[in-house]
Design a protein around this motif. Structure first.
Motif, mmCIF file in Angstrom:
data_model
loop_
_atom_site.group_PDB
_atom_site.id
_atom_site.type_symbol
_atom_site.label_atom_id
_atom_site.label_comp_id
_atom_site.label_asym_id
_atom_site.label_seq_id
_atom_site.Cartn_x
_atom_site.Cartn_y
_atom_site.Cartn_z
ATOM 1 N N VAL A 5 51.943 42.032 31.098
ATOM 2 C CA VAL A 5 50.509 42.300 31.133
ATOM 3 C C VAL A 5 50.300 43.731 31.609
ATOM 4 N N VAL A 6 49.490 44.476 30.865
ATOM 5 C CA VAL A 6 49.195 45.864 31.191
ATOM 6 C C VAL A 6 47.765 45.966 31.714
ATOM 7 N N LEU A 7 47.596 46.581 32.886
ATOM 8 C CA LEU A 7 46.270 46.901 33.404
ATOM 9 C C LEU A 7 45.937 48.318 32.965
ATOM 10 N N LEU A 8 44.866 48.448 32.217
ATOM 11 C CA LEU A 8 44.480 49.711 31.593
ATOM 12 C C LEU A 8 43.110 50.144 32.091
ATOM 13 N N GLY A 9 42.969 51.430 32.379
ATOM 14 C CA GLY A 9 41.662 51.925 32.791
ATOM 15 C C GLY A 9 41.762 53.359 33.277
ATOM 16 N N PRO A 10 40.607 54.009 33.483
ATOM 17 C CA PRO A 10 40.598 55.399 33.958
ATOM 18 C C PRO A 10 40.992 55.486 35.420
ATOM 19 N N SER A 11 41.206 56.700 35.887
ATOM 20 C CA SER A 11 41.524 56.915 37.295
ATOM 21 C C SER A 11 40.422 56.344 38.173
ATOM 22 N N GLY A 12 40.821 55.667 39.252
ATOM 23 C CA GLY A 12 39.847 55.120 40.182
ATOM 24 C C GLY A 12 39.285 53.764 39.802
ATOM 25 N N CYS A 13 39.836 53.142 38.747
ATOM 26 C CA CYS A 13 39.268 51.862 38.299
ATOM 27 C C CYS A 13 39.780 50.680 39.118
ATOM 28 N N GLY A 14 40.858 50.869 39.896
ATOM 29 C CA GLY A 14 41.381 49.794 40.731
ATOM 30 C C GLY A 14 42.679 49.193 40.238
ATOM 31 N N LYS A 15 43.223 49.708 39.145
ATOM 32 C CA LYS A 15 44.434 49.096 38.577
ATOM 33 C C LYS A 15 45.651 49.265 39.484
ATOM 34 N N THR A 16 45.846 50.463 40.046
ATOM 35 C CA THR A 16 46.996 50.683 40.925
ATOM 36 C C THR A 16 46.826 49.943 42.249
ATOM 37 N N THR A 17 45.599 49.881 42.762
ATOM 38 C CA THR A 17 45.357 49.126 43.991
ATOM 39 C C THR A 17 45.664 47.644 43.778
ATOM 40 N N THR A 18 45.338 47.128 42.592
ATOM 41 C CA THR A 18 45.667 45.739 42.264
ATOM 42 C C THR A 18 47.172 45.531 42.296
ATOM 43 N N LEU A 19 47.910 46.440 41.674
ATOM 44 C CA LEU A 19 49.373 46.344 41.651
ATOM 45 C C LEU A 19 49.946 46.438 43.063
ATOM 46 N N ARG A 20 49.394 47.329 43.891
ATOM 47 C CA ARG A 20 49.885 47.494 45.254
ATOM 48 C C ARG A 20 49.583 46.255 46.110
ATOM 49 N N CYS A 21 48.495 45.570 45.814
ATOM 50 C CA CYS A 21 48.215 44.312 46.526
ATOM 51 C C CYS A 21 49.231 43.243 46.131
ATOM 52 N N VAL A 22 49.588 43.191 44.844
ATOM 53 C CA VAL A 22 50.599 42.244 44.390
ATOM 54 C C VAL A 22 51.937 42.551 45.067
ATOM 55 N N ALA A 23 52.228 43.842 45.225
ATOM 56 C CA ALA A 23 53.494 44.251 45.847
ATOM 57 C C ALA A 23 53.509 44.030 47.350
ATOM 58 N N GLY A 24 52.331 43.911 47.948
ATOM 59 C CA GLY A 24 52.257 43.773 49.404
ATOM 60 C C GLY A 24 52.129 45.108 50.108
ATOM 61 N N LEU A 25 51.935 46.186 49.343
ATOM 62 C CA LEU A 25 51.781 47.520 49.928
ATOM 63 C C LEU A 25 50.347 47.781 50.377
ATOM 64 N N GLU A 26 49.412 47.002 49.845
ATOM 65 C CA GLU A 26 48.021 47.004 50.313
ATOM 66 C C GLU A 26 47.667 45.578 50.703
ATOM 67 N N HIS A 27 46.807 45.426 51.685
ATOM 68 C CA HIS A 27 46.391 44.105 52.144
ATOM 69 C C HIS A 27 45.004 43.802 51.590
ATOM 70 N N PRO A 28 44.846 42.783 50.750
ATOM 71 C CA PRO A 28 43.538 42.456 50.181
ATOM 72 C C PRO A 28 42.537 42.042 51.250
ATOM 73 N N THR A 29 41.260 42.249 50.950
ATOM 74 C CA THR A 29 40.196 41.790 51.831
ATOM 75 C C THR A 29 39.966 40.297 51.652
ATOM 76 N N SER A 30 40.094 39.832 50.411
ATOM 77 C CA SER A 30 39.953 38.407 50.130
ATOM 78 C C SER A 30 40.628 38.087 48.805
ATOM 79 N N GLY A 31 40.706 36.798 48.489
ATOM 80 C CA GLY A 31 41.378 36.365 47.268
ATOM 81 C C GLY A 31 42.795 35.890 47.550
ATOM 82 N N GLU A 32 43.471 35.430 46.513
ATOM 83 C CA GLU A 32 44.837 34.933 46.659
ATOM 84 C C GLU A 32 45.752 35.489 45.587
ATOM 85 N N ILE A 33 47.020 35.678 45.959
ATOM 86 C CA ILE A 33 48.066 36.094 45.034
ATOM 87 C C ILE A 33 49.217 35.118 45.176
ATOM 88 N N SER A 34 49.658 34.563 44.056
ATOM 89 C CA SER A 34 50.796 33.627 44.057
ATOM 90 C C SER A 34 51.875 34.137 43.118
#
Length: 379
Positions: free
Chosen positions: A34-63
């Motif tokens: 699955v590819v997350l596509l979007g312009p700079s600042g859209c949140g795609k890298t932050t999403t990936l970093r949350c999956v990796a555990g490099l960022e801590h989400p404010t809410s939601g779940e990752i399994s």
């Protein structure tokens, strides 16, 4: 071993401003890219970093593989090293004082794998990424594309449950990027690995992804196969960002199932595809790809002032105002309904002269009508 990634209601709020991620949900089935596509600042890298555990989400779940690795509500936050992930970054992140083999074997040293088995795994993955003959060479003697292959080999040699790739081709020159882009999908499919890939490059997303998720301002606007994203965009932004850069404002005056009739003023009308529910009388914008406008073709009945719908075709006459010859194709700017549109025509010869009127056809299936919410959502 492959696994499934599930992201549900993910939100990340930094100290100030809008959320970097705002309610993102998607599933990556085992073995899918699955590819997350979007312009700079859209949140795609932050999403990936949350999956990796490099960022801590404010809410939601990752399994990952059915195991919850992040859930602020339940107080769950599994460290990155325990998530069994592989990561490939924009920078090659190889150890310059080591050989190719030493770089690739490094993750196995901490996993209690016997020396003979480790050698077998390294030989196998080096052959997979096309670096067998460079095994004993220092990584600083490699090209950028080869170093990125080393980084990829190091990330998959221990067969992680999930592979995360953050714009891994962005630092390569154009030729290397195209070559590795094509090879990367083959490599990932040969391993059967589940992968989440982040990029701002539409062509890269189409080549690599089984599905593409388009993001903007922290939201996931649409996720689907490349064909769905390119031929049935969910909204005007998705259409614009994936290449439908021409827009024509008008009023929807008639709905006929999947198609409708749009009035562009002064009696000029055309049929358009209705990709989401619209009502007669609504202001709309038509999104249209440059390559879908047929220049030099028409039914002979359109003059740019009539309805242009003889024999069911949207045929008009437009004026060529600029031509940019590019060798294997020519890009024209044409004037239609008082607006400038871009048209792409394949071929090694420019067939239309600047300043001359020429027939055009706008296929109704390629004219996508969206509700007009003001200025273009791509601006």
């Amino acid at each position: 071993m492959t696994t499934t990634l599930e992201v549900s209601g993910l939100r990340k709020q930094f100290a100030i401003g809008r959320p970097a991620i705002d309610g993102v949900s998607f599933v990556v089935p085992a073995g899918e890219i699955v590819v997350l596509l979007g312009p700079s600042g859209c949140g795609k890298t932050t999403t990936l970093r949350c999956v990796a555990g490099l960022e801590h989400p404010t809410s939601g779940e990752i399994s990952i593989a059915g195991r919850v690795v992040s859930s602020p509500r339940r107080g769950i936050l599994v460290p990155p090293r325990l998530r069994e992930l592989g990561m490939v970054f924009q920078s090659y992140a190889v150890w310059p004082h080591m050989t190719v083999r030493q770089n690739v074997v490094y993750p196995l040293k901490h996993r209690r794998i016997a020396r003979g088995e480790a050698k077998r795994k390294v030989d196998e993955v080096l052959e997979l990424v096309g670096l067998s003959e460079y095994a004993e060479r220092s990584v600083v003697a490699l090209s950028g594309g080869q170093m990125q292959r080393v980084a990829l080999a190091r990330s998959i040699v221990y067969r992680p449950k999930l592979l995360l790739l953050d714009e891994p081709l962005s630092n390569l020159d154009a030729k290397l990027r195209l070559r590795l882009r094509d090879d990367l999908r083959v490599i990932l499919k040969q391993t059967g690995m589940t992968a989440l890939y982040v990029t701002h490059d539409q062509a890269e997303a189409v080549v690599l992804g089984d599905r593409i998720g388009v993001m903007r301002d922290g939201k996931l606007l649409q996720i689907g196969t490349p064909d769905q994203i390119y031929n049935r965009p969910a909204d005007l932004f998705v259409a614009n960002f994936t290449g439908a850069t021409n827009e024509l404002p008008g009023t929807l005056i008639q709905c006929n199932g999947e198609f409708g009739v749009v009035d562009f003023g002064n009696g000029r009308r055309a049929e358009a595809a209705l990709l989401h529910p619209l009502a007669a009388g609504e202001k709309v914008r038509i999104a249209l790809r440059p390559e879908n406008i047929a220049i030099g073709q028409g039914n002979g009945q359109g003059n740019g002032r009539g309805n242009g719908q003889g024999n069911g075709a949207n045929s008009f006459t437009a004026r060529v105002v600029e031509a940019r010859y590019q060798g294997t194709q020519t890009v024209y700017d044409i004037e239609l309904f008082g607006r400038r549109l871009e048209v792409l025509e394949l071929g090694t010869a420019a067939r239309h002269q600047v300043g001359v009127d020429t027939p055009i056809c706008l296929p109704r299936e390629a004219c996508w009508a969206y509700r007009d919410s003001g200025p273009s959502s791509y601006d």
